[in-house]
Design a protein around this motif. Structure first.
Motif, mmCIF file in Angstrom:
data_model
loop_
_atom_site.group_PDB
_atom_site.id
_atom_site.type_symbol
_atom_site.label_atom_id
_atom_site.label_comp_id
_atom_site.label_asym_id
_atom_site.label_seq_id
_atom_site.Cartn_x
_atom_site.Cartn_y
_atom_site.Cartn_z
ATOM 1 N N ASN A 220 38.949 27.440 -22.892
ATOM 2 C CA ASN A 220 38.702 26.246 -22.067
ATOM 3 C C ASN A 220 37.937 26.767 -20.262
ATOM 4 N N ALA A 221 36.638 26.435 -20.478
ATOM 5 C CA ALA A 221 36.531 26.440 -19.179
ATOM 6 C C ALA A 221 36.610 25.164 -18.457
ATOM 7 N N ASP A 222 37.025 24.364 -18.539
ATOM 8 C CA ASP A 222 37.456 22.574 -18.247
ATOM 9 C C ASP A 222 38.918 22.335 -18.782
ATOM 10 N N LEU A 223 39.730 21.644 -18.769
ATOM 11 C CA LEU A 223 40.918 21.639 -19.046
ATOM 12 C C LEU A 223 41.025 19.797 -19.238
ATOM 13 N N SER A 224 40.074 19.628 -18.210
ATOM 14 C CA SER A 224 40.812 17.994 -18.011
ATOM 15 C C SER A 224 40.278 16.997 -19.075
ATOM 16 N N LYS A 225 38.590 18.134 -19.136
ATOM 17 C CA LYS A 225 37.613 17.498 -21.078
ATOM 18 C C LYS A 225 38.411 17.786 -22.273
ATOM 19 N N GLY A 226 39.636 18.183 -22.590
ATOM 20 C CA GLY A 226 40.570 18.580 -23.441
ATOM 21 C C GLY A 226 39.422 19.731 -24.536
ATOM 22 N N TYR A 227 39.690 18.720 -26.361
ATOM 23 C CA TYR A 227 38.408 20.206 -27.047
ATOM 24 C C TYR A 227 37.280 20.494 -26.010
ATOM 25 N N ALA B 66 43.865 23.209 -28.927
ATOM 26 C CA ALA B 66 45.351 22.465 -27.851
ATOM 27 C C ALA B 66 45.444 23.761 -27.481
ATOM 28 N N MET B 67 45.008 24.551 -27.286
ATOM 29 C CA MET B 67 44.251 25.853 -26.281
ATOM 30 C C MET B 67 44.943 26.014 -25.107
ATOM 31 N N GLN B 68 45.400 26.862 -24.527
ATOM 32 C CA GLN B 68 45.691 26.788 -22.580
ATOM 33 C C GLN B 68 44.924 28.481 -22.785
ATOM 34 N N THR B 69 44.228 29.243 -23.159
ATOM 35 C CA THR B 69 43.412 29.924 -22.495
ATOM 36 C C THR B 69 42.284 29.589 -21.728
ATOM 37 N N LYS B 70 42.010 29.858 -20.462
ATOM 38 C CA LYS B 70 41.366 29.651 -19.301
ATOM 39 C C LYS B 70 39.835 29.871 -19.076
ATOM 40 N N ALA B 71 39.018 29.743 -18.859
ATOM 41 C CA ALA B 71 37.783 30.420 -18.572
ATOM 42 C C ALA B 71 37.460 29.774 -17.216
#
Length: 410
Positions: A200-207, A163-168
């Motif tokens: 997460n390099a693409d939050l729309s894809k979830g995990y 469920a991480m929110q760190t973005k790349a």
């Protein structure tokens, strides 16, 4: 000369094994070790006695590791156990790494977790999935002078790590990623020269957007938060690590983009065996610190250890310690054999933390008032063991994993 190279050289020059040894080599017991593995145990124990033990209490009180002792871990080959010799590592097997973790945990579990994370998580992740370029850059350093941290957990993602929110965010030209986010409870963060970071390099894809990155700790935009004040493992640094517009070259992606969740799950299965080794070492350390006292102190004219009730209690503890040892090294051998070991890893992680806590608690009771003081090391083992049921997968998560795998068998 490193511990591993010395062991390997001695093994090559050793006389042929006896007929008994040869007969055992076909199907030895899981707690029967090769000559090389036994030499690793002896050398790790010797290192602990000479280099580590005299400083344990002071480091626990101060809440930090002495840099020269961390350096000594590298100098003796204990931080690159499975890294091939071509990269400056020791070229040993997974069992040898766990033997070293166990021996160090008997003396100071704080250093055991440093060695555990380095060997069972970071080093192996880069060995398994790192590009040749990443391996050439980092494996020699990880073997010789660079500690590491495994950056997975966040404020909102502990047991639910994905469920991480760190973005790349990938740059328009695809040359680099910009990472933003904060990781919490990161072990070895003060000592680390490199971070294995999951973002997460693409939050729309979830995990399925989670990607792993190998990031130099000196990279601009990385900052460490306040060191946590902990119940145990006080010498081990645990701090938040914040990434603020951290630019990471695309070549520093570990493996494939979007496969970070898979890598984390797979490597943590190995890491749980390493935690089992640490917890086993804690149980043995507490037991070893207590038993001499039972045969030195007398009450009512009798040595405490000779009372029947005491005999029954420490016999039970010794039996449970041996059960953990058997489970842990069985999981090691399964892993090395390339057969499924996830259930066994979860079982030993679960059970070892239970036994370590039980043994350390009972040992304090056995020692009476002095066991509750800092005069003996038993109270430290009690404090250090508690996190075993929390990190690298809580006990509830292990039970859930075990149950899931059992259900598939029926």
């Amino acid at each position: 000369m490193s511990i591993a190279r010395l062991a390997a050289r001695s093994l090559r020059s050793a006389a042929p094994r006896s007929a008994v040894a040869r007969s055992l080599s076909s199907r030895p017991g899981v707690t029967m070790f090769s000559e090389e593995e036994n030499m690793v145990r002896d050398m790790a124990a010797s290192w602990c006695e000479q280099e580590l033990k005299p400083h344990v209490r002071a480091m626990d009180t101060k809440g930090e590791m002495q840099p020269e002792i961390v350096k000594s871990l590298f100098d003796n080959g204990l931080m690159g156990m499975e890294i091939p010799e071509q990269f400056g590592g020791s070229g040993m097997n997974f069992t040898s790494a766990c033997i070293a973790i166990e021996e160090i945990a008997k003396v100071d579990p704080s250093f055991a977790i440093l060695v555990d994370i380095q060997n069972t998580l970071t080093n192996n992740a880069i060995r398994f999935w790192g590009s040749q370029e990443l391996q050439d850059e980092w494996l020699p350093r990880l073997a010789t002078d660079c500690a590491s941290s495994f950056c997975l957990s966040e404020a909102g993602s502990g047991s639910d790590a994905f469920a991480m929110q760190t973005k790349a965010d990938l740059s328009a030209d695809g040359s680099h990623y910009t990472i933003n986010g904060t990781k919490l409870w990161i072990s070895n963060s003060s000592e680390a020269g490199v971070f294995l970071v999951f973002a997460n390099a693409d939050l729309s894809k979830g995990y399925k957007g989670i990607t792993a990155f190998v990031i130099d700790a000196k990279t601009e935009g990385i900052s460490l938060g306040r060191k946590e004040r902990k119940l145990g493992l006080r010498a081990s640094s645990t701090r938040p690590v914040t990434f603020e517009n951290v630019k990471v070259d695309a070549k520093n992606v570990l493996g494939e983009v979007g496969q970070g969740y898979k890598y984390a799950i797979e490597i943590l299965n190995e890491g749980r065996i390493g935690i089992g080794a640490q917890q086993l070492g804690i149980a043995k350390g507490a037991f070893n610190a207590t038993m001499p006292y039972l045969f030195e102190r007398k009450q009512f004219g009798t040595r405490i250890g000779d009372f029947q009730m005491m005999q029954q209690q420490y016999s039970q503890l010794a039996t449970e310690i041996h059960a953990v040892e058997t489970m842990m090294y069985n999981a090691c051998r399964m892993k090395e054999a390339g057969v499924p070991f996830i259930k066994e890893a979860s079982m030993v992680k679960l059970y070892s933390s239970q036994v370590a806590e039980k043994v350390a608690s009972k040992c304090i009771e056995f020692c009476g008032g002095v066991g509750f003081t800092e005069d003996l090391m038993v109270e430290k083992f009690y404090r250090d063991c508690k996190v075993g049921s929390i990190y690298e997968g809580t006990s509830n998560i292990q039970l859930q994993t075990i149950a899931k795998l059992i259900s598939k068998e029926y």
